[in-house]
Design a protein around this motif. Structure first.
Motif, PDB file in Angstrom:
ATOM      1  N   PRO A   1      -8.833  -5.841  36.218  1.00 34.41           N
ATOM      2  CA  PRO A   1     -10.027  -5.724  35.217  1.00 34.41           C
ATOM      3  C   PRO A   1      -9.765  -5.406  33.958  1.00 34.41           C
ATOM      4  N   SER A   2      -8.774  -4.509  33.838  1.00 34.27           N
ATOM      5  CA  SER A   2      -8.268  -3.978  32.464  1.00 34.27           C
ATOM      6  C   SER A   2      -7.320  -4.760  31.733  1.00 34.27           C
ATOM      7  N   MET A   3      -6.709  -5.840  32.432  1.00 35.66           N
ATOM      8  CA  MET A   3      -5.818  -6.572  31.930  1.00 35.66           C
ATOM      9  C   MET A   3      -5.996  -7.309  30.383  1.00 35.66           C
TER      10      MET A   3
ATOM     11  N   LEU B   1     -12.800  -0.957  25.884  1.00 34.97           N
ATOM     12  CA  LEU B   1     -13.468  -2.080  26.626  1.00 34.97           C
ATOM     13  C   LEU B   1     -13.142  -1.770  28.423  1.00 34.97           C
ATOM     14  N   VAL B   2     -11.820  -1.135  28.462  1.00 32.06           N
ATOM     15  CA  VAL B   2     -11.361  -0.850  29.735  1.00 32.06           C
ATOM     16  C   VAL B   2     -12.621   0.101  30.247  1.00 32.06           C
ATOM     17  N   GLU B   3     -12.843   1.224  29.717  1.00 30.08           N
ATOM     18  CA  GLU B   3     -13.634   2.233  29.877  1.00 30.08           C
ATOM     19  C   GLU B   3     -15.108   1.457  30.261  1.00 30.08           C
ATOM     20  N   GLN B   4     -15.426   0.667  29.479  1.00 28.22           N
ATOM     21  CA  GLN B   4     -16.907   0.220  29.507  1.00 28.22           C
ATOM     22  C   GLN B   4     -16.926  -0.727  30.721  1.00 28.22           C
ATOM     23  N   ILE B   5     -15.905  -1.492  31.153  1.00 31.50           N
ATOM     24  CA  ILE B   5     -15.820  -2.179  32.540  1.00 31.50           C
ATOM     25  C   ILE B   5     -15.967  -1.480  33.639  1.00 31.50           C
ATOM     26  N   PHE B   6     -15.066  -0.366  33.376  1.00 31.20           N
ATOM     27  CA  PHE B   6     -14.937   0.629  34.834  1.00 31.20           C
ATOM     28  C   PHE B   6     -16.499   1.336  34.798  1.00 31.20           C
ATOM     29  N   GLU B   7     -17.088   1.653  33.893  1.00 29.34           N
ATOM     30  CA  GLU B   7     -18.420   2.346  33.766  1.00 29.34           C
ATOM     31  C   GLU B   7     -19.335   1.234  34.421  1.00 29.34           C
ATOM     32  N   ILE B   8     -19.439   0.199  34.284  1.00 25.57           N
ATOM     33  CA  ILE B   8     -20.165  -0.963  34.852  1.00 25.57           C
ATOM     34  C   ILE B   8     -19.904  -0.892  36.284  1.00 25.57           C
ATOM     35  N   VAL B   9     -18.544  -0.845  36.641  1.00 25.95           N
ATOM     36  CA  VAL B   9     -18.225  -0.728  38.190  1.00 25.95           C
ATOM     37  C   VAL B   9     -18.981   0.423  38.849  1.00 25.95           C
TER      38      VAL B   9
ATOM     39  N   MET C   1     -17.218  10.578  37.537  1.00 28.17           N
ATOM     40  CA  MET C   1     -16.071  10.555  38.378  1.00 28.17           C
ATOM     41  C   MET C   1     -16.203  10.818  39.879  1.00 28.17           C
ATOM     42  N   PHE C   2     -15.717   9.823  40.820  1.00 30.08           N
ATOM     43  CA  PHE C   2     -15.992  10.302  42.192  1.00 30.08           C
ATOM     44  C   PHE C   2     -14.658  10.754  42.955  1.00 30.08           C
ATOM     45  N   ASP C   3     -14.679  11.304  43.884  1.00 32.66           N
ATOM     46  CA  ASP C   3     -13.665  11.748  44.948  1.00 32.66           C
ATOM     47  C   ASP C   3     -13.751  11.472  46.320  1.00 32.66           C
TER      48      ASP C   3
ATOM     49  N   ASN D   1      -4.093   5.650  35.507  1.00 34.44           N
ATOM     50  CA  ASN D   1      -4.954   6.570  35.023  1.00 34.44           C
ATOM     51  C   ASN D   1      -6.399   6.306  34.863  1.00 34.44           C
ATOM     52  N   VAL D   2      -6.773   5.237  34.521  1.00 31.23           N
ATOM     53  CA  VAL D   2      -8.150   4.925  34.602  1.00 31.23           C
ATOM     54  C   VAL D   2      -8.784   4.715  36.077  1.00 31.23           C
TER      55      VAL D   2
END
Length: 274
Positions: A178-180, A186-194, A1-3, A213-214
């Protein structure tokens, strides 16, 4: 998580743009935003807020849908880019991953990825090196590399679309929804890759996302659109803690979970947008 974004240099500047479709339908009404180098910037809002139109204005894909930027300016590294064709924009380092997981269904996964390197002129060895880089981030694609893309899952097709974009060696990726249609895991996985690509490759992201939220857990900075206008922006951490954002986008208020149709919420929302 970044800020906090890791770089103060601004790559992309959108200044007070208006977009009209079919010469009559005003969709964006003075949208301004900036994207810092090396950051993840989130463009948030509900369906119809203007997120996809904003990305298409940047990537010059509006004309195919009878849309045009009628006011304002879009610049990349200080240079005006709104008059460039999409292919020329890719050569400057900006590429868009469209919503809907577009891929060439009749080609294999690997053939799809290699089409992303079509504009490159740095030799086959470098292209193959980047192919292995993509497989590092998307190991599932390496397993399915000989499979016809049209027969892969929705999540795999999203990975193909993102991997193909990476194969062009972009400086900035415009990532649309990307989450659509994907399961939460899978959404979490895609965002972790980002996140990994951003941290390890230094790739800058501007992502449009309904899943506030994500998106706010992975972004550095966020802009919230309502009806074609930016109604709020700030560091992701501040937006996550903002009571209005919690109530209208994260589904929580001081009194707990509340319906968006609640009269008091509606009045509060009207004060926010006024």
């Amino acid at each position: 998580m970044f800020d906090a974004a890791p770089n103060d240099e601004t790559l992309l500047e959108v200044n007070n743009i208006e977009v009209i479709y079919n010469h009559v339908i005003l969709v964006l009404k003075g949208v301004s935003l900036s994207v810092p180098k090396g950051g993840i910037t989130a463009l948030l809002g509900g369906n119809g807020a203007g997120k996809t139109t904003t990305l298409k204005a940047i990537s010059n894909l509006l004309h195919s849908e009878r849309g045009e930027v009628t006011k304002g300016s879009i610049s990349y590294r200080g240079n005006r880019v709104q008059d460039l064709d999409p292919a020329a924009l890719v050569k400057t380092g900006v590429i868009q991953v469209m919503e809907g997981r577009h891929c060439f269904e009749h080609l294999t996964v690997e053939e799809n990825l290699l089409t992303g390197a079509y504009t490159r002129s740095d030799g086959k060895a470098n292209v193959m090196k980047d192919l292995e880089m993509v497989y590092h981030y998307f190991p599932r694609l390496k397993e399915r590399r000989k499979s016809q893309a049209g027969y892969t899952s929705g999540g795999e097709q999203q990975m193909v679309a993102m991997g193909r974009a990476l194969m062009s060696r972009p400086e900035t990726i415009l990532l649309d929804e990307p989450s659509m249609g994907l399961a939460p895991q899978l959404v979490e996985q895609i965002f972790e890759i980002v996140k990994s690509v951003n941290e390890n490759e230094g790739t800058t992201f501007l992502l449009a996302e309904q899943n506030t939220n994500v998106a706010l857990r992975y972004a550095h900075y966020g802009y919230i659109l309502e009806s074609g206008r930016v109604v709020m922006d700030g560091p992701a951490k501040e937006l996550r803690e903002n009571p209005d954002v919690k109530e209208f986008y994260l589904g929580m208020s001081e009194d707990g979970r509340k319906s968006f149709r609640d009269v008091r919420s509606y009045r509060r929302r009207k004060r926010w947008l006024s």
